[in-house]
Design a protein around this motif. Structure first.
Motif, short mmCIF file in Angstrom:
data_model
loop_
_atom_site.label_atom_id
_atom_site.label_comp_id
_atom_site.label_asym_id
_atom_site.label_seq_id
_atom_site.Cartn_x
_atom_site.Cartn_y
_atom_site.Cartn_z
N ALA A 66 0.80 -1.16 0.03
CA ALA A 66 0.15 0.02 0.01
C ALA A 66 1.01 1.20 -0.07
CB ALA A 66 -0.89 0.15 1.15
N ILE A 67 0.46 2.33 -0.82
CA ILE A 67 1.20 3.67 -0.74
C ILE A 67 1.05 4.23 0.55
CG2 ILE A 67 1.19 5.83 -1.88
CD1 ILE A 67 2.42 3.60 -3.71
N GLN A 68 2.17 4.87 1.02
CA GLN A 68 2.10 5.34 2.25
C GLN A 68 2.01 7.02 2.01
OE1 GLN A 68 1.73 3.49 5.16
NE2 GLN A 68 1.70 1.97 3.66
N PRO A 69 1.20 7.55 2.99
CA PRO A 69 0.88 9.10 2.43
C PRO A 69 2.18 9.60 2.80
CG PRO A 69 -0.83 8.18 3.86
CD PRO A 69 0.04 7.09 3.74
N LYS A 70 3.17 9.47 3.72
CA LYS A 70 4.30 10.26 3.85
C LYS A 70 5.58 9.82 3.27
CE LYS A 70 2.68 12.22 8.34
NZ LYS A 70 2.86 12.21 9.75
N ALA A 71 5.38 8.61 2.68
CA ALA A 71 6.82 8.11 1.71
C ALA A 71 6.66 8.66 0.69
CB ALA A 71 6.53 6.54 1.62
N TYR A 72 7.86 8.44 0.19
CA TYR A 72 8.19 9.15 -1.46
C TYR A 72 8.28 7.86 -2.35
CZ TYR A 72 9.37 13.58 0.93
OH TYR A 72 9.20 14.71 1.82
N TYR A 73 7.91 8.36 -3.60
CA TYR A 73 8.09 7.21 -4.78
C TYR A 73 8.26 7.78 -6.19
CZ TYR A 73 4.99 4.58 -1.39
OH TYR A 73 4.48 3.99 -0.15
N GLN A 74 8.88 6.92 -6.84
CA GLN A 74 9.29 7.23 -8.08
C GLN A 74 8.87 5.95 -9.18
OE1 GLN A 74 13.44 6.25 -9.15
NE2 GLN A 74 13.41 4.28 -8.34
N LEU A 75 8.32 6.61 -10.46
CA LEU A 75 7.65 5.84 -11.43
C LEU A 75 8.82 5.05 -12.18
CD1 LEU A 75 5.15 4.90 -12.90
CD2 LEU A 75 5.58 7.01 -14.42
N LEU A 76 8.39 3.59 -12.27
CA LEU A 76 9.07 2.95 -13.15
C LEU A 76 8.12 2.33 -14.35
CD1 LEU A 76 10.85 0.47 -10.72
CD2 LEU A 76 11.84 2.59 -11.71
N PRO A 77 8.32 3.21 -15.49
CA PRO A 77 7.04 2.90 -16.54
C PRO A 77 6.74 1.69 -16.75
CG PRO A 77 8.55 4.57 -17.14
CD PRO A 77 9.30 3.91 -15.92
N ASP A 78 7.62 0.62 -16.57
CA ASP A 78 7.37 -0.68 -16.92
C ASP A 78 6.96 -1.59 -16.01
OD1 ASP A 78 7.71 -0.41 -19.90
OD2 ASP A 78 9.89 -0.76 -19.30
N ALA A 79 6.79 -1.12 -14.53
CA ALA A 79 6.51 -1.88 -13.41
C ALA A 79 5.66 -1.11 -12.40
CB ALA A 79 7.75 -2.09 -12.71
N GLY A 80 5.74 0.32 -12.23
CA GLY A 80 4.80 0.83 -11.52
C GLY A 80 5.55 1.71 -10.59
N LEU A 81 5.15 2.01 -9.27
CA LEU A 81 5.72 2.86 -8.44
C LEU A 81 6.50 2.34 -7.46
CD1 LEU A 81 2.21 4.62 -7.52
CD2 LEU A 81 4.44 5.71 -8.79
N GLU A 82 7.57 2.72 -7.39
CA GLU A 82 8.76 2.15 -6.43
C GLU A 82 9.05 3.16 -5.43
OE1 GLU A 82 11.56 -0.70 -5.38
OE2 GLU A 82 10.64 -0.81 -7.44
N ARG A 83 9.09 2.69 -4.09
CA ARG A 83 9.42 3.53 -2.87
C ARG A 83 10.74 3.93 -2.80
NH1 ARG A 83 7.24 2.62 3.29
NH2 ARG A 83 8.22 4.48 4.17
N VAL A 84 11.08 5.22 -2.51
CA VAL A 84 12.61 5.64 -2.67
C VAL A 84 12.55 6.35 -0.93
CG1 VAL A 84 13.14 5.93 -4.82
CG2 VAL A 84 12.15 7.75 -3.51
N GLU A 85 14.00 6.57 -0.68
CA GLU A 85 14.04 6.77 0.86
C GLU A 85 14.18 8.35 0.88
OE1 GLU A 85 13.89 5.10 3.34
OE2 GLU A 85 13.34 3.49 2.17
N HIS A 86 14.56 9.06 -0.20
CA HIS A 86 14.88 10.58 -0.09
C HIS A 86 13.95 11.18 -1.04
CE1 HIS A 86 17.75 9.87 2.81
NE2 HIS A 86 18.34 8.51 2.13
N LEU A 87 13.74 12.61 -0.91
CA LEU A 87 13.18 13.31 -2.06
C LEU A 87 14.13 13.76 -3.09
CD1 LEU A 87 10.67 15.19 -2.94
CD2 LEU A 87 11.31 16.93 -1.37
N GLN A 88 13.83 13.71 -4.30
CA GLN A 88 14.76 14.17 -5.51
C GLN A 88 14.05 14.53 -6.47
OE1 GLN A 88 16.37 10.18 -6.84
NE2 GLN A 88 15.93 9.35 -4.81
N PRO A 89 14.31 15.04 -7.42
CA PRO A 89 13.80 15.43 -8.79
C PRO A 89 13.01 14.25 -9.29
CG PRO A 89 15.81 16.45 -8.70
CD PRO A 89 15.69 15.32 -7.80
N GLY A 90 11.65 14.32 -9.89
CA GLY A 90 10.78 13.45 -10.37
C GLY A 90 10.26 12.48 -9.47
#
Length: 226
Positions: free
Chosen positions: A152-176
């Motif tokens: 489940a997507i967590q409201p306070k977490a950050y995610y990046q888009l992997l177009p062929d897979a979906g959303l991937e959680r990342v630890e730090h805020l960064q561009p995109g």
């Protein structure tokens, strides 16, 4: 030679040889490209965007020939940003839809979006909805409430888009990167949520870019002009 009749809209047309045009039609049967011999009567003036047509096309290959083209209604009248939005949708369809593939649900959504644009409804929610429906129809959609691993997507977490897979959680805020709360707002189409529309625009741009290749969309430049 096979002849078919379509309730269609013109997405794009361009000159072809001396007196003809290549026209991309969109109907419930999908995207069809055909040669319109504009020297025949007033057929060329009929083939304008956002007006419903009955198109009789002949041919077995991917490139058809227009046998008959008649208006079936007045269509919608778009101006300003609404016009640019309609042209943007048309360009997306021409660039991304495969030829000769049926898309009745997408066609109906296209018609509803044109009417909403003509009524003056807010552009951004309409465009984001259309982009998402197009991605879904083409099999490119991804979950907004779950990440690529089914978590489940967590409201306070950050995610990046992997177009062929979906959303991937990342630890730090960064561009995109996207905030989980914004993704959850998108999943509910809660456009009143702060930053939801802006985040949705960035997300759809990333998702579409993966399938558009390196060539930019001409219609996007219209929004930048004063």
């Amino acid at each position: 030679m096979e002849t078919t009749t379509h309730q269609a809209y013109v997405l794009h047309s361009r000159p072809y040889r001396e007196t003809s045009a290549l026209v991309d039609f969109f109907s419930a049967e999908g995207l069809v490209r055909a040669v319109l011999r504009t020297a025949r009567g007033k057929a060329g003036s009929v083939a304008r965007p956002f007006a419903p047509l009955e198109a009789e096309l002949r041919g077995r290959g991917e490139l058809k020939t227009v046998v008959r083209l008649e208006p079936t209604g007045t269509g919608v009248w778009l101006t300003g940003q609404a016009l640019f939005s309609g042209l943007y949708m048309n360009e997306l369809l021409v660039r991304l839809l495969p030829g000769q593939a049926s898309h009745p649900a997408l066609f109906e959504h296209y018609l509803l979006t044109l009417r909403a644009l003509a009524e003056g409804r807010a552009l951004e929610p309409l465009l984001r909805s259309f982009e998402w429906r197009l991605l879904d129809e083409l099999g490119y959609a991804f979950a907004l409430a779950e990440d690529a691993h089914g978590q489940a997507i967590q409201p306070k977490a950050y995610y990046q888009l992997l177009p062929d897979a979906g959303l991937e959680r990342v630890e730090h805020l960064q561009p995109g990167i996207f905030l989980g709360a914004d993704l959850l707002a998108m999943a509910e189409a809660d456009w009143a949520a702060p930053n939801a529309l802006l985040a949705a625009k960035r997300l759809m741009r990333q998702a579409l870019a993966a399938h558009l290749g390196g060539r930019p969309l001409v219609s996007r430049e219209l929004f930048r002009k004063p």
